[in-house]
Design a protein around this motif. Structure first.
Motif, PDB file in Angstrom:
ATOM      1  N   ALA A 133       0.824  -1.534  -0.201  1.00  0.00           N
ATOM      2  CA  ALA A 133      -0.290   0.253  -0.107  1.00  0.00           C
ATOM      3  C   ALA A 133       1.062   0.983  -0.220  1.00  0.00           C
ATOM      4  O   ALA A 133       0.349   2.066  -0.892  1.00  0.00           O
ATOM      5  CB  ALA A 133      -0.530  -0.393   1.327  1.00  0.00           C
ATOM      6  N   ARG A 134       2.081   1.463   0.607  1.00  0.00           N
ATOM      7  CA  ARG A 134       2.971   2.687   0.576  1.00  0.00           C
ATOM      8  C   ARG A 134       3.857   2.591  -0.477  1.00  0.00           C
ATOM      9  O   ARG A 134       4.755   3.154  -0.534  1.00  0.00           O
ATOM     10  CB  ARG A 134       3.756   2.927   2.066  1.00  0.00           C
ATOM     11  CG  ARG A 134       4.328   1.487   2.461  1.00  0.00           C
ATOM     12  CD  ARG A 134       4.992   1.456   3.730  1.00  0.00           C
ATOM     13  NE  ARG A 134       6.181   0.825   4.449  1.00  0.00           N
ATOM     14  CZ  ARG A 134       7.531   1.287   3.925  1.00  0.00           C
ATOM     15  NH1 ARG A 134       7.494   2.380   3.515  1.00  0.00           N
ATOM     16  NH2 ARG A 134       8.338   0.801   4.216  1.00  0.00           N
ATOM     17  N   ALA A 135       3.887   1.238  -1.179  1.00  0.00           N
ATOM     18  CA  ALA A 135       4.916   0.904  -2.699  1.00  0.00           C
ATOM     19  C   ALA A 135       4.917   1.673  -4.155  1.00  0.00           C
ATOM     20  O   ALA A 135       3.959   2.624  -4.095  1.00  0.00           O
ATOM     21  CB  ALA A 135       5.434  -0.134  -2.928  1.00  0.00           C
ATOM     22  N   ILE A 136       5.709   2.069  -4.496  1.00  0.00           N
ATOM     23  CA  ILE A 136       6.308   2.349  -6.333  1.00  0.00           C
ATOM     24  C   ILE A 136       5.832   1.625  -6.767  1.00  0.00           C
ATOM     25  O   ILE A 136       6.723   0.310  -6.430  1.00  0.00           O
ATOM     26  CB  ILE A 136       7.704   2.810  -6.231  1.00  0.00           C
ATOM     27  CG1 ILE A 136       7.456   4.719  -5.425  1.00  0.00           C
ATOM     28  CG2 ILE A 136       7.544   3.266  -7.539  1.00  0.00           C
ATOM     29  CD1 ILE A 136       8.512   5.262  -5.195  1.00  0.00           C
ATOM     30  N   ALA A 137       5.086   1.129  -7.621  1.00  0.00           N
ATOM     31  CA  ALA A 137       4.510  -0.020  -9.012  1.00  0.00           C
ATOM     32  C   ALA A 137       5.929   1.017 -10.195  1.00  0.00           C
ATOM     33  O   ALA A 137       5.495   1.929 -10.563  1.00  0.00           O
ATOM     34  CB  ALA A 137       3.394  -0.623  -8.821  1.00  0.00           C
ATOM     35  N   ILE A 138       6.125  -0.163 -11.107  1.00  0.00           N
ATOM     36  CA  ILE A 138       7.020   0.157 -11.921  1.00  0.00           C
ATOM     37  C   ILE A 138       7.031  -0.646 -13.156  1.00  0.00           C
ATOM     38  O   ILE A 138       7.355  -1.730 -12.960  1.00  0.00           O
ATOM     39  CB  ILE A 138       7.957   1.280 -12.546  1.00  0.00           C
ATOM     40  CG1 ILE A 138       7.988   2.068 -11.277  1.00  0.00           C
ATOM     41  CG2 ILE A 138       8.877   1.416 -13.979  1.00  0.00           C
ATOM     42  CD1 ILE A 138       9.646   2.546 -10.835  1.00  0.00           C
ATOM     43  N   THR A 139       5.716  -0.424 -14.110  1.00  0.00           N
ATOM     44  CA  THR A 139       6.006  -1.571 -15.051  1.00  0.00           C
ATOM     45  C   THR A 139       4.990  -0.442 -16.504  1.00  0.00           C
ATOM     46  O   THR A 139       4.788  -0.082 -16.549  1.00  0.00           O
ATOM     47  CB  THR A 139       4.227  -2.790 -14.220  1.00  0.00           C
ATOM     48  OG1 THR A 139       4.161  -3.971 -15.596  1.00  0.00           O
ATOM     49  CG2 THR A 139       3.044  -1.421 -14.187  1.00  0.00           C
TER      50      THR A 139
ATOM     51  N   ASP B 278      -0.748  -5.924 -15.185  1.00  0.00           N
ATOM     52  CA  ASP B 278      -0.852  -5.178 -13.670  1.00  0.00           C
ATOM     53  C   ASP B 278      -1.620  -4.356 -13.119  1.00  0.00           C
ATOM     54  O   ASP B 278      -1.395  -3.485 -12.468  1.00  0.00           O
ATOM     55  CB  ASP B 278       0.706  -4.747 -13.228  1.00  0.00           C
ATOM     56  CG  ASP B 278       1.775  -6.041 -14.133  1.00  0.00           C
ATOM     57  OD1 ASP B 278       1.299  -7.181 -14.006  1.00  0.00           O
ATOM     58  OD2 ASP B 278       3.284  -5.077 -14.026  1.00  0.00           O
ATOM     59  N   ASN B 279      -2.538  -4.048 -13.881  1.00  0.00           N
ATOM     60  CA  ASN B 279      -3.393  -2.983 -13.379  1.00  0.00           C
ATOM     61  C   ASN B 279      -4.042  -3.755 -11.595  1.00  0.00           C
ATOM     62  O   ASN B 279      -4.112  -2.135 -11.179  1.00  0.00           O
ATOM     63  CB  ASN B 279      -4.429  -2.727 -14.377  1.00  0.00           C
ATOM     64  CG  ASN B 279      -4.533  -2.580 -15.570  1.00  0.00           C
ATOM     65  OD1 ASN B 279      -3.286  -1.251 -15.364  1.00  0.00           O
ATOM     66  ND2 ASN B 279      -5.279  -2.339 -16.558  1.00  0.00           N
ATOM     67  N   GLN B 280      -4.469  -4.307 -11.230  1.00  0.00           N
ATOM     68  CA  GLN B 280      -4.454  -4.751 -10.167  1.00  0.00           C
ATOM     69  C   GLN B 280      -3.431  -4.463  -9.279  1.00  0.00           C
ATOM     70  O   GLN B 280      -3.921  -3.452  -7.876  1.00  0.00           O
ATOM     71  CB  GLN B 280      -4.793  -6.650  -9.676  1.00  0.00           C
ATOM     72  CG  GLN B 280      -5.581  -6.173  -7.774  1.00  0.00           C
ATOM     73  CD  GLN B 280      -6.060  -7.174  -8.223  1.00  0.00           C
ATOM     74  OE1 GLN B 280      -5.930  -8.808  -9.141  1.00  0.00           O
ATOM     75  NE2 GLN B 280      -6.807  -7.938  -7.423  1.00  0.00           N
ATOM     76  N   LEU B 281      -2.453  -4.562  -9.581  1.00  0.00           N
ATOM     77  CA  LEU B 281      -1.265  -4.010  -8.908  1.00  0.00           C
ATOM     78  C   LEU B 281      -1.105  -2.647  -8.560  1.00  0.00           C
ATOM     79  O   LEU B 281      -0.510  -1.934  -7.604  1.00  0.00           O
ATOM     80  CB  LEU B 281      -0.236  -5.069  -9.419  1.00  0.00           C
ATOM     81  CG  LEU B 281       1.096  -4.774  -9.163  1.00  0.00           C
ATOM     82  CD1 LEU B 281       1.497  -4.750  -6.515  1.00  0.00           C
ATOM     83  CD2 LEU B 281       2.583  -4.765  -9.367  1.00  0.00           C
ATOM     84  N   LEU B 282      -0.970  -1.690  -9.969  1.00  0.00           N
ATOM     85  CA  LEU B 282      -0.805  -0.573  -9.925  1.00  0.00           C
ATOM     86  C   LEU B 282      -1.697   0.600  -8.620  1.00  0.00           C
ATOM     87  O   LEU B 282      -1.912   1.311  -8.051  1.00  0.00           O
ATOM     88  CB  LEU B 282      -1.095   0.094 -10.753  1.00  0.00           C
ATOM     89  CG  LEU B 282      -0.089  -0.220 -12.390  1.00  0.00           C
ATOM     90  CD1 LEU B 282      -0.429   0.025 -13.888  1.00  0.00           C
ATOM     91  CD2 LEU B 282       1.296   0.421 -11.414  1.00  0.00           C
ATOM     92  N   ALA B 283      -3.206  -0.416  -8.875  1.00  0.00           N
ATOM     93  CA  ALA B 283      -4.210   0.354  -7.860  1.00  0.00           C
ATOM     94  C   ALA B 283      -3.887   0.262  -6.249  1.00  0.00           C
ATOM     95  O   ALA B 283      -5.400   0.597  -5.824  1.00  0.00           O
ATOM     96  CB  ALA B 283      -5.615  -0.895  -8.606  1.00  0.00           C
ATOM     97  N   SER B 284      -3.025  -0.930  -6.313  1.00  0.00           N
ATOM     98  CA  SER B 284      -3.028  -1.381  -4.752  1.00  0.00           C
ATOM     99  C   SER B 284      -1.804  -0.428  -3.883  1.00  0.00           C
ATOM    100  O   SER B 284      -1.674  -0.281  -3.222  1.00  0.00           O
ATOM    101  CB  SER B 284      -2.371  -2.900  -4.545  1.00  0.00           C
ATOM    102  OG  SER B 284      -3.767  -3.081  -4.773  1.00  0.00           O
ATOM    103  N   VAL B 285      -1.198  -0.026  -4.986  1.00  0.00           N
ATOM    104  CA  VAL B 285      -0.172   0.826  -4.710  1.00  0.00           C
ATOM    105  C   VAL B 285      -0.395   2.627  -3.852  1.00  0.00           C
ATOM    106  O   VAL B 285      -1.557   2.821  -4.732  1.00  0.00           O
ATOM    107  CB  VAL B 285       1.032   0.373  -5.326  1.00  0.00           C
ATOM    108  CG1 VAL B 285       1.776  -1.324  -5.519  1.00  0.00           C
ATOM    109  CG2 VAL B 285       1.064   1.468  -6.559  1.00  0.00           C
ATOM    110  N   ALA B 286       0.834   2.776  -3.728  1.00  0.00           N
ATOM    111  CA  ALA B 286       0.805   4.551  -3.183  1.00  0.00           C
ATOM    112  C   ALA B 286       1.146   5.099  -4.617  1.00  0.00           C
ATOM    113  O   ALA B 286       0.667   6.315  -5.050  1.00  0.00           O
ATOM    114  CB  ALA B 286       1.442   4.897  -2.780  1.00  0.00           C
ATOM    115  N   THR B 287       2.334   4.928  -5.798  1.00  0.00           N
ATOM    116  CA  THR B 287       2.843   5.907  -6.440  1.00  0.00           C
ATOM    117  C   THR B 287       2.665   4.458  -7.504  1.00  0.00           C
ATOM    118  O   THR B 287       3.842   3.561  -8.111  1.00  0.00           O
ATOM    119  CB  THR B 287       3.840   6.156  -6.321  1.00  0.00           C
ATOM    120  OG1 THR B 287       4.005   7.023  -4.984  1.00  0.00           O
ATOM    121  CG2 THR B 287       4.238   7.123  -7.797  1.00  0.00           C
TER     122      THR B 287
END
Length: 498
Positions: free
Chosen positions: A182-188, A193-202
């Motif tokens: 929840a407080r992570a940055i995700a780069i893809t 990976d839309n579900q992961l992008l929606a789960s991260v802070a950035t």
């Protein structure tokens, strides 16, 4: 580029986000086409050795689609890549060893320098590589990327289908926990990976311009593939021209004149494949030269895709591979013809004869290759005379290792002339009527004319009474049937001429 949920981040923004991230921030980085500017799965499959067998396996799997046989939620395309690498690894287990070295080379050549430099500057953040690639493939790659990371999250060997079905978001949360995510940055770069992008802070969705997706075995040399896909796309050239015309012609002209026509025809089949491995090189060269020197070259839409898949040395290797069984069967055919019993055939094989025939055959291929090379380099009017010679190689060339009779020779004469006449006219005329020139009728007419001329000249009717003659007449008539009907339909009195 904006993804399906509206995420869009520029390269500059991603670099800034990484470099200004607070200490201990988890940075979840995708691998394929992101940190590594290629696709790890495709590169692994591209490492299968021998390459031709690897290509056959992938083609077979694509045809069979065994991933559609899997149960429940893992059935279908979600398990396609897992099934391919799983089966490939089981059948080519040495690939895991070969991959260690290749992974090192690929990592050094295809690391995302921009992203790696940004991540390296932020030394206090946690870097997690997360991918739906497979652990035994991605870990050797990651080991040689010039970056320090905390963990690698990837799909497992046996449970790879289930891991891919669950998705990256599930795998990352199972490994890091929901609070960390929840407080992570995700780069893809992937919409998956839309579900992961929606789960991260950035969330950072970015397409890297240097990234390339290259399909496995896309550069492997396959005999006759250029003819089918680039020179004559959609024409089924191999089946229609090589098998149903050239091969049948060799059977009628050579095998029917032999006392053992079936094994002789099999030997001609292998030798025909051997011949076309080299003849195909001339077609490739013809297109390359046309691209370089002609103002408006006639090239297919698929030419650029396949022109670099030709490997000259592999073409010669395949030619030799096809020639060996052809010449061995041809020698066995001679043994059978001499009434030697089958048990003694192997010992009766004359290795000197086979070696001599191989030397003669390879000499023919070298001469044909040199002739085609000369044909491609000279002006188009001069090509007329070399074209005649090239057509002669396709039938008379086989006489360096076998024999025919006068009927077969007449058929070959008719074939060469019937192919040469349209080309001769083509070089001196651009008229549309040339496309409807009745080549098959010309061959039938020439064959019949020469047969009758020889019969009358020698006062010997046995040549026209031969069953081989009538089989050839039947085949030529069948091939010309539509052209003959067209000629009769278009017949009309001169008074109706417009």
């Amino acid at each position: 580029m904006i993804n399906s949920l509206g995420y869009d981040t520029s390269v500059a923004d991603v670099v800034n986000i990484i470099e200004t991230a607070p200490d201990s921030t988890p940075i979840i980085v995708d691998l394929d086409e992101t940190l590594f500017l290629r696709n790890s799965t495709q590169e692994y499959l591209n490492s299968l050795q021998p390459r031709f067998l690897g290509w056959l396996l992938l083609m077979f799997l694509n045809l069979l689609k065994p991933w559609n046989w899997l149960p429940g939620e893992i059935k279908g395309e979600v398990s396609r890549d897992w099934m391919r690498v799983f089966v490939a690894t089981l059948l080519f287990p040495w690939t895991i060893i070969l991959w260690q070295r290749r992974a090192k080379q690929l990592a050094k050549a295809n690391g995302n320098t921009t992203l790696i430099q940004a991540l390296t500057k932020n030394r206090n953040s946690r870097i997690i590589i997360a991918t739906l690639g497979f652990s035994w493939i991605v870990r050797p790659l990651c080991k040689h990327l010039p970056i320090s990371f905390n963990s690698v999250i990837a799909c497992r060997f046996w449970q790879g289908a289930r891991d891919r079905q669950r998705g990256k978001d599930f795998l990352v949360k199972a490994s890091l926990g929901m609070n960390e995510v929840a407080r992570a940055i995700a780069i893809t770069d992937s919409n998956d990976d839309n579900q992961l992008l929606a789960s991260v802070a950035t969330p950072c969705f970015v397409i890297w311009p240097e990234a390339k997706y290259i399909s496995a075995m896309s550069d492997v040399y396959i005999p006759f593939l250029y003819l089918e896909r680039a020179k004559r796309p959609g024409d089924k050239y191999f089946v229609k021209k090589i098998l149903l015309d050239d091969f049948v012609l060799l059977i009628l002209g050579l095998s029917l004149a032999n006392s053992q026509p079936i094994p002789h025809a099999i030997s001609m089949f292998f030798l025909l494949l051997s011949f076309w491995c080299i003849y195909e090189l001339g077609y490739v060269e013809n297109d390359i030269i046309a691209e370089r020197f002609e103002k408006e070259p006639t090239l297919s839409e698929t030419y650029q895709k396949y022109k670099n898949r030709i490997n000259v040395w592999q073409a010669w290797l395949w030619s030799v591979i096809f020639a060996f069984p052809g010449l061995i069967i041809l020698e066995l055919n001679k043994v059978v013809s001499n009434n030697i019993n089958f048990a003694a055939e192997a010992s009766a094989l004359n290795l000197v004869t086979i070696s001599t025939d191989m030397a003669l055959w390879m000499g023919l291929l070298v001469v044909a290759r040199v002739t085609f090379y000369a044909y491609n380099l000279v002006d188009k009017k001069t090509r007329i005379w070399l074209y005649f010679i090239l057509q002669s190689y396709k039938c008379f060339g086989f006489l360096v290792v076998t024999t025919t009779n006068i009927i077969g020779s007449i058929l070959f004469i008719a074939q060469v002339i019937s192919r040469w006449i349209p080309y001769f006219i083509y070089r001196f005329s651009k008229s549309e009527w040339l496309k409807a020139l009745p080549n098959q009728v010309v061959r039938l007419f020439l064959f019949g004319f020469i047969i009758i001329a020889i019969m009358l000249g020698t006062q010997n009717s046995s040549i026209i009474m031969s069953w081989q003659t009538w089989v050839i007449f039947g085949w030529c008539t069948f091939k010309a049937r539509n052209e003959i009907l067209k000629i009769f339909r278009e017949m009309h009195p001169i008074s109706q001429e417009k």
